[in-house]
Design an enzyme around this catalytic site. Sequence first.
Site, PDB file in Angstrom:
ATOM      1  N   ASP A  30      19.987  -9.119 -21.520  1.00  9.89           N
ATOM      2  CA  ASP A  30      21.413  -9.378 -21.712  1.00  9.89           C
ATOM      3  C   ASP A  30      21.786  -9.445 -23.202  1.00  9.89           C
ATOM      4  OD1 ASP A  30      23.803  -9.535 -20.351  1.00  9.89           O
ATOM      5  OD2 ASP A  30      23.780 -11.728 -20.186  1.00  9.89           O
ATOM      6  N   LYS A  90      26.786  -8.182 -27.816  1.00  7.30           N
ATOM      7  CA  LYS A  90      26.432  -9.391 -27.051  1.00  7.30           C
ATOM      8  C   LYS A  90      24.928  -9.649 -27.164  1.00  7.30           C
ATOM      9  CE  LYS A  90      26.268 -11.123 -22.219  1.00  7.30           C
ATOM     10  NZ  LYS A  90      26.665 -10.866 -20.811  1.00  7.30           N
ATOM     11  N   GLU A 114      29.706 -15.539 -18.959  1.00 15.52           N
ATOM     12  CA  GLU A 114      29.507 -16.154 -20.270  1.00 15.52           C
ATOM     13  C   GLU A 114      29.625 -15.165 -21.419  1.00 15.52           C
ATOM     14  OE1 GLU A 114      27.148 -14.864 -18.565  1.00 15.52           O
ATOM     15  OE2 GLU A 114      26.132 -13.745 -20.143  1.00 15.52           O
ATOM     16  N   LYS A 130      22.299 -17.529 -11.035  1.00 12.40           N
ATOM     17  CA  LYS A 130      22.080 -16.223 -10.415  1.00 12.40           C
ATOM     18  C   LYS A 130      20.982 -16.327  -9.352  1.00 12.40           C
ATOM     19  CE  LYS A 130      23.147 -13.230 -14.391  1.00 12.40           C
ATOM     20  NZ  LYS A 130      24.296 -12.525 -13.796  1.00 12.40           N
ATOM     21  N   ASP A 183      20.148 -14.707 -19.492  1.00 12.09           N
ATOM     22  CA  ASP A 183      21.306 -15.086 -18.688  1.00 12.09           C
ATOM     23  C   ASP A 183      20.875 -15.493 -17.290  1.00 12.09           C
ATOM     24  OD1 ASP A 183      23.751 -15.496 -17.556  1.00 12.09           O
ATOM     25  OD2 ASP A 183      24.375 -13.382 -17.571  1.00 12.09           O
ATOM     26  N   ARG A 233      31.786 -12.844 -22.074  1.00 10.65           N
ATOM     27  CA  ARG A 233      33.150 -12.765 -22.634  1.00 10.65           C
ATOM     28  C   ARG A 233      33.469 -13.992 -23.469  1.00 10.65           C
ATOM     29  NH1 ARG A 233      35.591 -12.082 -16.750  1.00 10.65           N
ATOM     30  NH2 ARG A 233      33.512 -11.145 -16.492  1.00 10.65           N
TER      31      ARG A 233
END
Length: 537
Positions: free
Chosen positions: A327, A304, A388, A316, A309, A390
């Site tokens: 991330d 990933k 996001e 968040k 993020d 996944r």
Amino acid sequence: MRLEVSTTAPEEVATPLMAVVVASDRSLDELDALDRVVGGVLSRAAASGDFKGRRGDRVTGYGVAGAGGPERVLFLGVGDSESLTAEDVRGVGGRAVRAAERHRVESLALGLEHLGGALDGRWVQAAAEGLVLASWRFDESRGGASGDADGDARRVANGPRSPVVESERGRPPAQAGSATPVGESAGGRDAVQVGSATLAGASGRQWEEPVRVGHAFAEAENLARTLQARPGNVATPSHLAAEALRIADAAGLECEVLGPSEMEAEGMDALLSVARGSVEEPRLIVLRHLGGENGAAPLVLVGKGLTFDAGGISLKPARGMEKMKYDMSGGAAVLGAMLAIGRLGLPVNVTGVVPSSENLPSGSATKPGDVISSRAGKSIEVINTDAEGRLILADALHYASEWKPTAIVDCATLTGACVVALGHHRSALLGNDEGLLDELRTAGDRAGEPCWPLPLDAAYRRQLRSDFADLKNVGGRPAGTITAASFLSEFVEDAPWAHLDIAGTAYGKTRKPYLRNGPAGIPCRLLLEWVRARAGA
Ligand code: BES
Ligand code: MN
Ligand code: ZN
């Protein structure tokens, strides 16, 4: 860090610092020659009971200036050699480098012979890893060698140096300057950069190969850490793609990069839907190592590469959000692993895949309730835009599964739930193939990057049922790590596949002597141990 192997007896190596491993079950008589170099400090420390070779015991003595041998000798206790692990030996490498930093010397030697019978290739590899990993630091965002106040802005404007290219020139990724490195050690503001180490001992000749492997593995992980450490405004998806091209150059790999139009053509709507909120374009990076038989199915590593993020429209909270530059840790580990796989020329075909995007809120961002498509043709109801990872992995995994790989392993900072379940000491391991899961557990133990299995029963899949699409992207609070993996499993077709959730392990505070606080590069060496085992090398 440069590493050398020497068959010179430790007491004769000309070095500012000779660190010597001492096991508690071995006789100190064997260290007589070294003890004489420092005027008998060891035997006196032993006589007083202060030094017994217990784990953590240490004593430093000084040689005679100009005598040609070590200027300092550091005896490092490791406890009973019977119960010693590779991770302990990695720690010894780390303790030796930290001692060099305290003494402000740029090179050191490590004497391993006194581990005796326990000293096989794995231990030598671990020592090399400990030395190289401990020497990592990150100071490229600070003033630089000149130390002027504008350095920062200029460096950011000019872009960072390439860690790959730097190490090609035989230099460590970050140079000592007036800068304060990340996770600064006790050495203080101008702690020196320890740039070279010699592993010394009579059996040194047999150490060449494990040192070569340990060096390559640790440099790969250090590259991953440097990429992780870079701020989100530098390490964008296109920056990762540019670094991938440099890695390909340095390691003899093929590199292919997909941008938005290629993704469109591939039907990668899930990946594109995450990128929609940002002005930074997404990239899908593919690195190929063709070390195996012509046309043989590859092993695939997927990481990933979410370079920041913010959560998207499901924003968040502000506290700690700066950490979400990490991330992309899975992607960094895969890029690092591909560098070492190419450099070592492992006899197997391996493909690295890194889907990379930002996840930001904006007027064009995907919204909760939106239904998107995916390369697999499955429709997805986006319940929470913060789930996001996944989505970008779904398209990457489906793309990879078309190559009919022997196995796919993905790694991702995927769920906060994983941190709740396992904390910071183990990554979570899930997948659809028991044999593959066993291999990865073994690889993790070998690397000192352990993981632990979680179940992936079909029952969890029910939590992803959607009223409006083929599935939704969140499965509620219970078993968040498992439902995330269950989501991924929908996109791997019938390939043997495993997933490592590294949300709790990829970065953070550490008590390991060979790491600093911040990026850990995990699971780069785990992946490398696994690929090496698969390659039979
Ligand atoms: N990147 C995060 C996961 C994460 C959280 C990594 C904390 C490291 C530390 C991921 O994209 C995310 O936001 N996951 C959500 C999923 C939820 C909305 C179902 C989470 O775990 O909160
Ligand atoms: Mn998220
Ligand atoms: Zn994320």
